[in-house]
Design an enzyme around this catalytic site. Structure first.
Site, mmCIF file in Angstrom:
data_model
loop_
_atom_site.group_PDB
_atom_site.id
_atom_site.type_symbol
_atom_site.label_atom_id
_atom_site.label_comp_id
_atom_site.label_asym_id
_atom_site.label_seq_id
_atom_site.Cartn_x
_atom_site.Cartn_y
_atom_site.Cartn_z
ATOM 1 N N LYS A 164 -2.854 11.276 8.945
ATOM 2 C CA LYS A 164 -3.479 9.944 8.899
ATOM 3 C C LYS A 164 -3.761 9.513 7.453
ATOM 4 O O LYS A 164 -3.499 8.379 7.045
ATOM 5 C CB LYS A 164 -4.777 9.985 9.718
ATOM 6 N N CYS A 167 -9.844 0.949 5.423
ATOM 7 C CA CYS A 167 -9.008 2.151 5.612
ATOM 8 C C CYS A 167 -8.232 2.488 4.353
ATOM 9 O O CYS A 167 -8.422 3.531 3.756
ATOM 10 C CB CYS A 167 -8.018 1.908 6.748
HETATM 11 N N1 SAJ Z 1 -1.619 -5.576 1.336
HETATM 12 C C1 SAJ Z 1 -1.015 -6.039 0.184
HETATM 13 N N2 SAJ Z 1 0.355 -6.083 0.128
HETATM 14 C C2 SAJ Z 1 1.135 -5.681 1.167
HETATM 15 C C3 SAJ Z 1 0.512 -5.190 2.341
HETATM 16 C C4 SAJ Z 1 -0.874 -5.155 2.402
HETATM 17 O O1 SAJ Z 1 -1.676 -6.423 -0.789
HETATM 18 O O2 SAJ Z 1 2.356 -5.764 1.043
HETATM 19 C C5 SAJ Z 1 -3.096 -5.528 1.401
HETATM 20 C C6 SAJ Z 1 -3.684 -6.422 2.497
HETATM 21 O O3 SAJ Z 1 -3.784 -7.738 2.076
HETATM 22 C C7 SAJ Z 1 -5.023 -5.763 2.725
HETATM 23 C C8 SAJ Z 1 -4.723 -4.281 2.517
HETATM 24 O O4 SAJ Z 1 -3.505 -4.232 1.787
HETATM 25 O O5 SAJ Z 1 -5.971 -6.182 1.765
HETATM 26 C C9 SAJ Z 1 -4.582 -3.484 3.787
HETATM 27 O O6 SAJ Z 1 -3.877 -4.222 4.785
HETATM 28 P P1 SAJ Z 1 -2.788 -3.572 5.745
HETATM 29 O O7 SAJ Z 1 -2.276 -4.627 6.636
HETATM 30 O O8 SAJ Z 1 -1.771 -2.841 4.952
HETATM 31 O O9 SAJ Z 1 -3.558 -2.430 6.537
HETATM 32 P P2 SAJ Z 1 -4.964 -2.362 7.375
HETATM 33 O O10 SAJ Z 1 -6.022 -1.851 6.453
HETATM 34 O O11 SAJ Z 1 -5.234 -3.597 8.130
HETATM 35 O O12 SAJ Z 1 -4.571 -1.188 8.444
HETATM 36 C C10 SAJ Z 1 -4.106 0.074 7.962
HETATM 37 C C11 SAJ Z 1 -2.799 0.407 8.704
HETATM 38 N N3 SAJ Z 1 -2.128 1.538 8.054
HETATM 39 C C12 SAJ Z 1 -0.824 1.478 7.708
HETATM 40 O O13 SAJ Z 1 -0.135 0.495 7.871
HETATM 41 C C13 SAJ Z 1 -0.230 2.715 7.102
HETATM 42 C C14 SAJ Z 1 -3.126 0.750 10.154
HETATM 43 O O14 SAJ Z 1 -1.956 1.196 10.847
HETATM 44 C C15 SAJ Z 1 -4.209 1.840 10.220
HETATM 45 O O15 SAJ Z 1 -4.535 2.182 11.561
HETATM 46 C C16 SAJ Z 1 -5.454 1.265 9.556
HETATM 47 O O16 SAJ Z 1 -5.121 1.031 8.172
HETATM 48 C C17 SAJ Z 1 -6.574 2.275 9.690
HETATM 49 O O17 SAJ Z 1 -7.432 2.092 10.593
HETATM 50 O O18 SAJ Z 1 -6.559 3.303 8.998
#
Ligand code: SAJ
Length: 414
Positions: free
Chosen positions: A212, A266
């Site tokens: 994870k 996360c």
């Molecule tokens: N972000 C960027 N650029 C990108 C992708 C995301 O700047 O290309 C930023 C987003 O704007 C945000 C942050 O990253 O601020 C996180 O967003 P996210 O959509 O990547 O992830 P979370 O935090 O909503 O959910 C993550 C997910 N993990 C992965 O994709 C590996 C989810 O599957 C997990 O279950 C969750 O964390 C968790 O609970 O740990």
């Protein structure tokens, strides 16, 4: 294995949807939470968090009598612990909520029960929980003492759902299940298979914990690469959005999108658990965290540079959520940027966030929450902090006479 009654401890963003998913499969579910308001809300068939379709699922589960919430643990056949695991000072994991949950359920455990830790945890946390439970219930045996023959079975099964798509991902995603013994893992797999349609893959508890953390660190490192590129491109006067689009035409290149920083509860947290347990080895993971955490400062500097052209510019900040099309402001870099800009430019900053009706406490005194049309009319500088769909629909003519700082590439993709 038959699990008649399932208890879910912690009815938040993960625990409540999981409880509702079991209830939808006609399992008797007892939800435990320390917050009386949460318990009362759920028992009314309502929800205290925003997640598509969750309200419907919880309402059905409660009215049909499969889900009930309480503050006091009761006996059950399986206990799922889904409490927060934040970090404390110095980026050290704070496991006090797991400790409190263990203390709460220990008195009602009985021979044959399964305890699953779902919370994202540093490596070793499941074993630590088992040791704690054994101290609290010396009349029962646990896997670390009795192996496959233990009275209580213990496993780690981290959630992997994406906020905004929780219900679908909860059912469809594969699950990694780490048993303290193979039998513990099999019991947990039987439990999850009652609603999970993805594959439930067995491993040991430590590998499941690390898996994870690895998933979220992978994403953090990749976002850091995109964020670093965006800062290099600002310096070299290159459009980063075009650059990434072009580089991604290569069959083995897939760069993520830069942004104002990484938010949520996360990705900005979990990599620190790896850094804490292997500080000398986790150099790249640590640096990625620092690059992402530094991105808000870079955005603020760009605004400061733009503001020098005006006497007292009005600065409209579009978006406060941590990512697009949600109302979740937790650990949001946008909130932090708006807060710091309001200190730097008092009375000149306005915030637009179409998904909320009132500002979080940190911004309440600092900025007004404005309608998008009014904010764009008044603004000299427009800072796009979130790629909400409403912002993608803004007529470019309205922005023509303004300085626009687009941290999400909303206009580049238009
Ligand atoms: N972000 C960027 N650029 C990108 C992708 C995301 O700047 O290309 C930023 C987003 O704007 C945000 C942050 O990253 O601020 C996180 O967003 P996210 O959509 O990547 O992830 P979370 O935090 O909503 O959910 C993550 C997910 N993990 C992965 O994709 C590996 C989810 O599957 C997990 O279950 C969750 O964390 C968790 O609970 O740990």
């Amino acid at each position: 294995m038959e699990f008649e009654t399932i208890s879910v401890v912690g009815l938040g963003y993960i625990g409540l949807p999981t409880a509702a998913a079991f209830a939808a499969r006609r399992k008797r579910v007892i939800g435990i939470d320390v917050n009386q308001h949460t318990v009362d809300t759920i028992n009314r068939g309502a929800v205290h968090i925003v997640e598509p379709d969750l309200d419907m699922l919880v309402h059905a589960a409660v009215t049909q009598g499969y889900l009930r919430a309480t503050t006091t643990p009761e006996p059950a056949d399986a206990f799922l612990i889904a409490v927060p695991t934040p970090f404390a000072d110095g980026f050290k994991p704070d496991l006090t909520f797991i400790e409190a949950a263990s203390r709460a359920i220990a008195p009602v455990l009985k021979k044959g029960d399964l305890v699953v830790l779902e919370s994202t945890s540093p490596v070793g946390a499941t074993e630590q929980m088992a040791v704690r439970l054994a101290e609290l219930r010396t009349d029962l045996t646990f896997p670390q003492q009795a192996g496959e023959g233990s009275d209580i079975r213990i496993a780690h099964c981290p959630e992997r759902v994406l906020p905004g798509h929780v219900i679908r991902e909860l059912i469809e995603n594969d699950r990694v299940i780490g048993g303290m013994t193979p039998r513990c893992g099999e019991a947990a797999r039987d439990l999850y298979q009652s609603f999970v349609r993805g594959e439930c893959i067995l491993t040991d508890a430590r590998t499941a914990e690390m898996c994870k953390l690895t998933e979220n660190s992978f994403r953090d490192v990749n976002i850091a690469f995109a964020n670093e590129l965006s800062m290099i491109c600002d310096r070299l006067d290159i459009n980063v959005w075009e650059l990434i689009r072009l580089a991604n035409r290569h069959p083995r290149v897939s760069i993520l999108q830069p942004g104002p920083g990484v938010g949520g509860h996360c990705i900005a947290v979990d990599p620190w658990f790896i850094v804490d347990s292997a500080p000398e080895q986790a150099r790249l993971i640590r640096t990625a965290r620092m690059v992402n955490d530094d991105k808000p400062r870079h955005v603020i500097e760009r605004v400061e540079r733009a503001a020098r052209r005006f006497r007292e510019p009005v600065i409209a900040c579009l978006g406060l959520a941590f990512k697009a099309n949600i109302d979740d402001l937790r650990e949001s870099p946008a909130v932090e940027i708006v807060r710091r800009l309001s200190e730097r430019f008092p009375g000149q900053v306005v915030a637009v966030e179409p998904n909320i009706r009132k500002l979080p406490d940190v911004l309440k005194e600092a900025v007004p929450l404005c309608d998008m049309h009014d904010a764009l009319t008044e603004a000299d500088i427009v800072v796009i902090l979130v790629d909400h769909m409403q912002f993608k629909q803004v007529d470019p003519v309205k922005l023509q006479a303004k300085v626009v700082i687009d941290t999400r590439g909303v206009l580049a993709h238009g």
